[in-house]
Enzyme design. Structure first.
Site, PDB file in Angstrom:
ATOM      1  N   GLU A 119     -33.704  21.073  97.560  1.00  0.00           N
ATOM      2  CA  GLU A 119     -34.685  21.956  98.202  1.00  0.00           C
ATOM      3  C   GLU A 119     -34.904  23.209  97.351  1.00  0.00           C
ATOM      4  O   GLU A 119     -36.028  23.684  97.202  1.00  0.00           O
ATOM      5  CB  GLU A 119     -34.213  22.292  99.626  1.00  0.00           C
ATOM      6  CG  GLU A 119     -35.055  23.285 100.381  1.00  0.00           C
ATOM      7  CD  GLU A 119     -36.525  22.885 100.535  1.00  0.00           C
ATOM      8  OE1 GLU A 119     -36.882  21.721 100.262  1.00  0.00           O
ATOM      9  OE2 GLU A 119     -37.317  23.758 100.902  1.00  0.00           O
ATOM     10  N   GLU A 166     -42.478  24.502  92.958  1.00  0.00           N
ATOM     11  CA  GLU A 166     -43.807  24.510  93.587  1.00  0.00           C
ATOM     12  C   GLU A 166     -44.467  25.882  93.561  1.00  0.00           C
ATOM     13  O   GLU A 166     -45.684  25.973  93.518  1.00  0.00           O
ATOM     14  CB  GLU A 166     -43.787  23.928  95.008  1.00  0.00           C
ATOM     15  CG  GLU A 166     -43.118  24.754  96.057  1.00  0.00           C
ATOM     16  CD  GLU A 166     -43.183  24.121  97.446  1.00  0.00           C
ATOM     17  OE1 GLU A 166     -44.180  23.493  97.782  1.00  0.00           O
ATOM     18  OE2 GLU A 166     -42.199  24.285  98.199  1.00  0.00           O
ATOM     19  N   ASN A 204     -62.561  15.213 106.917  1.00  0.00           N
ATOM     20  CA  ASN A 204     -61.192  15.146 106.385  1.00  0.00           C
ATOM     21  C   ASN A 204     -60.755  13.684 106.434  1.00  0.00           C
ATOM     22  O   ASN A 204     -61.101  12.971 107.386  1.00  0.00           O
ATOM     23  CB  ASN A 204     -60.218  15.939 107.252  1.00  0.00           C
ATOM     24  CG  ASN A 204     -60.408  17.430 107.123  1.00  0.00           C
ATOM     25  OD1 ASN A 204     -61.227  17.894 106.339  1.00  0.00           O
ATOM     26  ND2 ASN A 204     -59.659  18.182 107.910  1.00  0.00           N
ATOM     27  N   GLY A 205     -59.989  13.253 105.458  1.00  0.00           N
ATOM     28  CA  GLY A 205     -59.524  11.866 105.455  1.00  0.00           C
ATOM     29  C   GLY A 205     -60.150  11.110 104.296  1.00  0.00           C
ATOM     30  O   GLY A 205     -60.733  11.715 103.382  1.00  0.00           O
ATOM     31  N   LYS A 249     -50.921  22.210 102.382  1.00  0.00           N
ATOM     32  CA  LYS A 249     -49.900  22.456 103.398  1.00  0.00           C
ATOM     33  C   LYS A 249     -49.625  21.211 104.225  1.00  0.00           C
ATOM     34  O   LYS A 249     -48.508  20.923 104.591  1.00  0.00           O
ATOM     35  CB  LYS A 249     -50.351  23.610 104.303  1.00  0.00           C
ATOM     36  CG  LYS A 249     -49.349  23.983 105.388  1.00  0.00           C
ATOM     37  CD  LYS A 249     -48.070  24.508 104.785  1.00  0.00           C
ATOM     38  CE  LYS A 249     -47.035  24.895 105.826  1.00  0.00           C
ATOM     39  NZ  LYS A 249     -45.698  25.036 105.217  1.00  0.00           N
ATOM     40  N   TRP A 264     -60.032  19.715  99.565  1.00  0.00           N
ATOM     41  CA  TRP A 264     -58.950  19.493  98.609  1.00  0.00           C
ATOM     42  C   TRP A 264     -59.311  18.181  97.925  1.00  0.00           C
ATOM     43  O   TRP A 264     -59.308  17.116  98.551  1.00  0.00           O
ATOM     44  CB  TRP A 264     -57.625  19.383  99.361  1.00  0.00           C
ATOM     45  CG  TRP A 264     -56.406  19.301  98.501  1.00  0.00           C
ATOM     46  CD1 TRP A 264     -55.754  20.322  97.892  1.00  0.00           C
ATOM     47  CD2 TRP A 264     -55.668  18.110  98.183  1.00  0.00           C
ATOM     48  NE1 TRP A 264     -54.660  19.859  97.212  1.00  0.00           N
ATOM     49  CE2 TRP A 264     -54.587  18.506  97.365  1.00  0.00           C
ATOM     50  CE3 TRP A 264     -55.822  16.757  98.488  1.00  0.00           C
ATOM     51  CZ2 TRP A 264     -53.655  17.596  96.866  1.00  0.00           C
ATOM     52  CZ3 TRP A 264     -54.889  15.850  97.991  1.00  0.00           C
ATOM     53  CH2 TRP A 264     -53.823  16.274  97.190  1.00  0.00           C
ATOM     54  N   ARG A 309     -53.853  25.817 103.983  1.00  0.00           N
ATOM     55  CA  ARG A 309     -53.651  24.370 103.873  1.00  0.00           C
ATOM     56  C   ARG A 309     -53.819  23.874 102.441  1.00  0.00           C
ATOM     57  O   ARG A 309     -53.406  22.758 102.132  1.00  0.00           O
ATOM     58  CB  ARG A 309     -54.640  23.637 104.789  1.00  0.00           C
ATOM     59  CG  ARG A 309     -54.418  23.922 106.264  1.00  0.00           C
ATOM     60  CD  ARG A 309     -55.575  23.398 107.077  1.00  0.00           C
ATOM     61  NE  ARG A 309     -55.711  21.963 106.974  1.00  0.00           N
ATOM     62  CZ  ARG A 309     -55.257  21.095 107.865  1.00  0.00           C
ATOM     63  NH1 ARG A 309     -54.632  21.533 108.937  1.00  0.00           N
ATOM     64  NH2 ARG A 309     -55.424  19.819 107.692  1.00  0.00           N
ATOM     65  N   LYS A 312     -38.473  24.327  95.827  1.00  0.00           N
ATOM     66  CA  LYS A 312     -39.062  25.651  96.097  1.00  0.00           C
ATOM     67  C   LYS A 312     -39.452  26.319  94.792  1.00  0.00           C
ATOM     68  O   LYS A 312     -40.541  26.846  94.661  1.00  0.00           O
ATOM     69  CB  LYS A 312     -38.026  26.484  96.848  1.00  0.00           C
ATOM     70  CG  LYS A 312     -38.428  27.254  98.012  1.00  0.00           C
ATOM     71  CD  LYS A 312     -38.912  26.610  99.268  1.00  0.00           C
ATOM     72  CE  LYS A 312     -39.756  25.412  99.202  1.00  0.00           C
ATOM     73  NZ  LYS A 312     -39.858  24.611 100.374  1.00  0.00           N
ATOM     74  N   HIS A 330     -24.271  12.376  83.739  1.00  0.00           N
ATOM     75  CA  HIS A 330     -24.725  10.999  83.510  1.00  0.00           C
ATOM     76  C   HIS A 330     -26.101  10.973  82.845  1.00  0.00           C
ATOM     77  O   HIS A 330     -26.794   9.968  82.901  1.00  0.00           O
ATOM     78  CB  HIS A 330     -24.744  10.227  84.825  1.00  0.00           C
ATOM     79  CG  HIS A 330     -23.373  10.061  85.417  1.00  0.00           C
ATOM     80  ND1 HIS A 330     -22.425   9.235  84.874  1.00  0.00           N
ATOM     81  CD2 HIS A 330     -22.782  10.668  86.478  1.00  0.00           C
ATOM     82  CE1 HIS A 330     -21.304   9.312  85.577  1.00  0.00           C
ATOM     83  NE2 HIS A 330     -21.498  10.184  86.560  1.00  0.00           N
ATOM     84  N   CYS A 352     -57.768  19.345 103.282  1.00  0.00           N
ATOM     85  CA  CYS A 352     -59.097  19.777 103.727  1.00  0.00           C
ATOM     86  C   CYS A 352     -59.018  20.397 105.123  1.00  0.00           C
ATOM     87  O   CYS A 352     -58.155  20.053 105.924  1.00  0.00           O
ATOM     88  CB  CYS A 352     -60.030  18.587 103.786  1.00  0.00           C
ATOM     89  SG  CYS A 352     -60.103  17.680 102.254  1.00  0.00           S
TER      90      CYS A 352
HETATM   91  O1  M6R Z   1     -45.517  18.939 107.388  1.00  0.00           O
HETATM   92  P1  M6R Z   1     -44.397  18.139 106.787  1.00  0.00           P
HETATM   93  O2  M6R Z   1     -43.071  18.768 106.995  1.00  0.00           O
HETATM   94  O3  M6R Z   1     -44.411  16.715 107.189  1.00  0.00           O
HETATM   95  O4  M6R Z   1     -44.698  18.191 105.226  1.00  0.00           O
HETATM   96  C1  M6R Z   1     -43.948  17.439 104.321  1.00  0.00           C
HETATM   97  C2  M6R Z   1     -44.093  17.987 102.921  1.00  0.00           C
HETATM   98  O5  M6R Z   1     -45.414  17.880 102.491  1.00  0.00           O
HETATM   99  C3  M6R Z   1     -43.671  19.468 102.851  1.00  0.00           C
HETATM  100  O6  M6R Z   1     -42.371  19.633 103.336  1.00  0.00           O
HETATM  101  C4  M6R Z   1     -43.732  19.992 101.410  1.00  0.00           C
HETATM  102  O7  M6R Z   1     -42.819  19.331 100.606  1.00  0.00           O
HETATM  103  C5  M6R Z   1     -43.490  21.491 101.431  1.00  0.00           C
HETATM  104  N1  M6R Z   1     -44.737  22.177 101.352  1.00  0.00           N
HETATM  105  C6  M6R Z   1     -42.651  21.983 100.344  1.00  0.00           C
HETATM  106  O8  M6R Z   1     -42.410  23.345 100.470  1.00  0.00           O
END
Ligand code: M6R
Length: 613
Positions: A486, A493, A105-106, A608, A79, A27, A490, A509, A2
């Site tokens: 990673e 997502e 937010n929260g 984000k 969100w 975000r 990527k 395995h 949010c």
């Molecule tokens: O802001 P942060 O690095 O703490 O965020 C952690 C994860 O939410 C963030 O790295 C997320 O996995 C990425 N958006 C992935 O690309």
């Protein structure tokens, strides 16, 4: 997640608020809303979907003059947590009387009991949200002083909040408060802007005040008066953002993600600049602020993070172990505090986060501090909660990362972790020459990355061959194992292809059962001690018909031969090579997602900055 924007001043509030919401779009959100105060009349508009929909519906709801005239308002991108993304659930929410509007937010954790109590008193609710309960609670506490009402309500609330509240009975001010969810106030000339993220403020002023937990501020066009929950005045410094508004624009690129991938030679140069000491073969990280004796005393390095930041921590685990002979662990931040970690003052806990606001990572920081560990952060967003709570740390200097998919933050995190490991290693076992050799390798990282980015077009051609499969596997060994994780994160997502990362040895395995003719296996098999074994695992996949894309070292003809496709990265130390290898995978994922027509910068369901646990 949010986003909050509030405005009070001489400008057209609606434009400032909609502009601010647009800057917060990155975000992640699924509905948006806006409340304007026109004199002592409150107008509210909400819409499901994009801020553009809100802009349209607000213009349809209101006459053009109101849009121009109103100088005070609050706005929100939601969100969904409590209740689906509907217009009724979108913020702002009103109290029972309809004269108080709130954005939040929260999460209000005790909202059910509060709602039941308020319903008994005759309040009527129109949404499924926890936020509406807080709006009603403030209204219930309002005896003619909004500040007092907000304070009384917040005393009854359990959970987290960043809020902005307006009342048509007190049109000259906005009340804002925080606990666990950031609020920053931009201090302009004759105007003030409230936001959950400085990106919404950048275009208006560089002068900001960060609220701390349990601060409540009364914001007018010309003043910010901050109190604590007991109404005692508190002083918060005005800080300079030091961010260029253009850095948060696309600058001609089709997507923020592509721009941020291409920015990496510069962001890495910024992360590294001035932090290598080529005289003594070490690094100079002011934020670690430890004496050589303190450094020598560190017995363990524990890195906490989530998602991409956790993968950076996993690379760090190899770096600290291999370069500094120190026991290092990467820990999933959400699990950390629930495992009752055994920590002491010789443990260095490094919180890794791009946003500096991730709730799980913040909770891990608090747990580590509670247990007396030496805690520092590795954060990108200056002034973020984790950076401020840890007090010491190293900023990434990657610049604003807008795309939900983290790219440049990861590579900067890894480069800073390498410099930290170099510093610790030089204090323990490295000779000057060994330190110097590694320092030079680190110094060359921006150039290595530039050479990968130069292959953008050919990587796009390779990506075009991987669009049809709904499953993909990423494998690697040693420090390339987290790179494989990673790469898989990527791809999944942003392209919605189901991608899994595995240690190359793990495939046999279990997961190998899923391989069929043409199943993509993306293998990170750069030069290093683990390469031959990784190529052995590639043969196992080929034997089952998998289509292999290799990330390999330039001129490695042996590796080229076992790949259907390959992306070659420049030769480098195996730990340093994690960075260009990751950039190759970022470009691959980007082009797969682009060619599949995905909405790259704001993938579905993602946010984000993840400020809920
Ligand atoms: O802001 P942060 O690095 O703490 O965020 C952690 C994860 O939410 C963030 O790295 C997320 O996995 C990425 N958006 C992935 O690309």
């Amino acid at each position: 997640m949010c986003g909050i924007v509030g405005y009070i001043g001489k400008a057209n509030a609606a434009s400032v608020l909609i502009g601010g919401l647009r800057r917060l779009e990155y975000r992640g959100y699924d509905s948006a809303g806006l409340a304007l105060l026109d004199g002592d009349v409150l107008h509210v508009s909400r819409a499901v979907g994009k801020v553009a929909n809100l802009n349209e519906s607000a213009r349809a709801d209101w006459d053009a003059e109101l849009f121009q005239r109103a100088g005070t308002g609050i706005a929100h991108t939601r969100w969904a947590t409590h209740g689906p993304p509907t217009e009724a659930n979108a913020h702002p929410h009103l109290d029972e009387s309809g004269h108080i509007a709130l954005v939040h937010n929260g999460i209000i954790e005790n909202y059910r009991s509060l709602r039941a109590r308020l319903e008994k008193k005759g309040h009527h609710f129109h949404s499924e949200t926890d936020t509406e309960v807080l709006a009603h609670l403030i209204g219930d506490c309002d005896k003619g002083d909004l500040l007092q009402a907000v304070r009384d309500a917040l005393h009854q609330v359990e959970g987290t909040y960043g809020i902005a509240v307006v009342s048509s009975h007190e049109p000259g001010r906005i009340i804002t408060a925080r606990r666990g969810s950031p609020i920053v106030i931009g201090v302009g000339h004759g105007e003030s802007i409230i936001a959950s993220d400085a990106t919404a403020i950048l275009a208006h002023t560089q002068r900001v005040i960060y609220l701390d937990d349990d601060d409540i501020a009364v914001v007018t066009a010309n003043a910010v008066d901050i109190r604590d929950l007991d109404n005692l005045p508190v002083t918060r410094e005005i800080a300079e953002l030091g961010l260029d508004a253009a850095a948060a624009e696309k600058g001609g690129y089709a997507h923020f993600m592509l721009k941020e991938i291409h920015e990496q030679p510069d962001s890495l140069a910024n992360a590294i600049r001035g932090r290598l000491d080529l005289q003594i073969g070490s690094s100079v990280l002011a934020g670690m602020s430890t004496s050589p004796r303190e450094l020598a005393d560190i017995s363990r390095v524990i890195m906490v993070g989530c998602g991409t930041s956790l993968h950076a921590a996993m690379v760090g685990e190899y770096a600290f172990g291999d370069l500094a002979d120190i026991h290092a662990e990467a820990r999933q931040a959400a699990e950390f505090r629930y495992r009752n970690p055994i920590l002491g003052n010789r443990d260095l806990v490094v919180a890794i986060s791009q946003s500096g606001e991730t709730a799980d990572t913040l909770a891990a920081v608090r747990e580590a501090r509670q247990k007396g560990a030496f805690v520092m952060s590795l954060v990108n967003v200056v002034g973020s909660t984790i950076a401020r709570e840890t007090g010491r740390g190293v900023y990434l200097h990657a610049g604003p990362e807008i795309s939900v998919a983290s790219t440049k933050a990861f590579t900067c995190q890894v480069s800073v972790l390498l410099m930290m490991a170099l510093k610790l290693g030089r204090g323990r076992r490295f000779s000057r020459d060994e330190g110097l050799k590694l320092a030079r390798e680190i110094e060359a990282i921006p150039e290595l990355v530039r050479r990968v980015i130069a292959q953008d077009d050919s990587i796009a051609e390779i990506a075009a061959r991987y669009l049809e499969n709904e499953h993909a596997f990423f494998i690697g060994r040693g420090p390339m194992y987290p790179v494989a994780l990673e790469g898989a994160l990527k791809l999944k997502e942003i392209s919605y292809i189901h991608a899994e990362g595995y240690h190359a040895a793990e495939l046999k395995h279990g997961p190998i059962a899923l391989l069929q003719e043409g199943t993509p296996v993306i293998v990170v098999a750069c030069e290093g001690p683990a390469k031959d074994k990784t190529l052995g695992n590639v043969e196992e996949c080929r034997a089952r018909g998998a289509r292999i894309l290799g990330i390999i070292t330039e001129s490695d003809h042996e590796a080229e031969q076992v790949m259907d496709d390959f992306i070659a990265i420049p030769a480098a130390h195996p730990l340093v090579a994690t960075i260009p290898a990751t950039v190759a995978l970022q470009l691959f994922s980007y082009h797969v997602a682009r060619l599949r027509g995905c909405e790259i910068d704001q993938p579905r369901n993602l946010a984000k900055s993840v400020t809920v646990e």
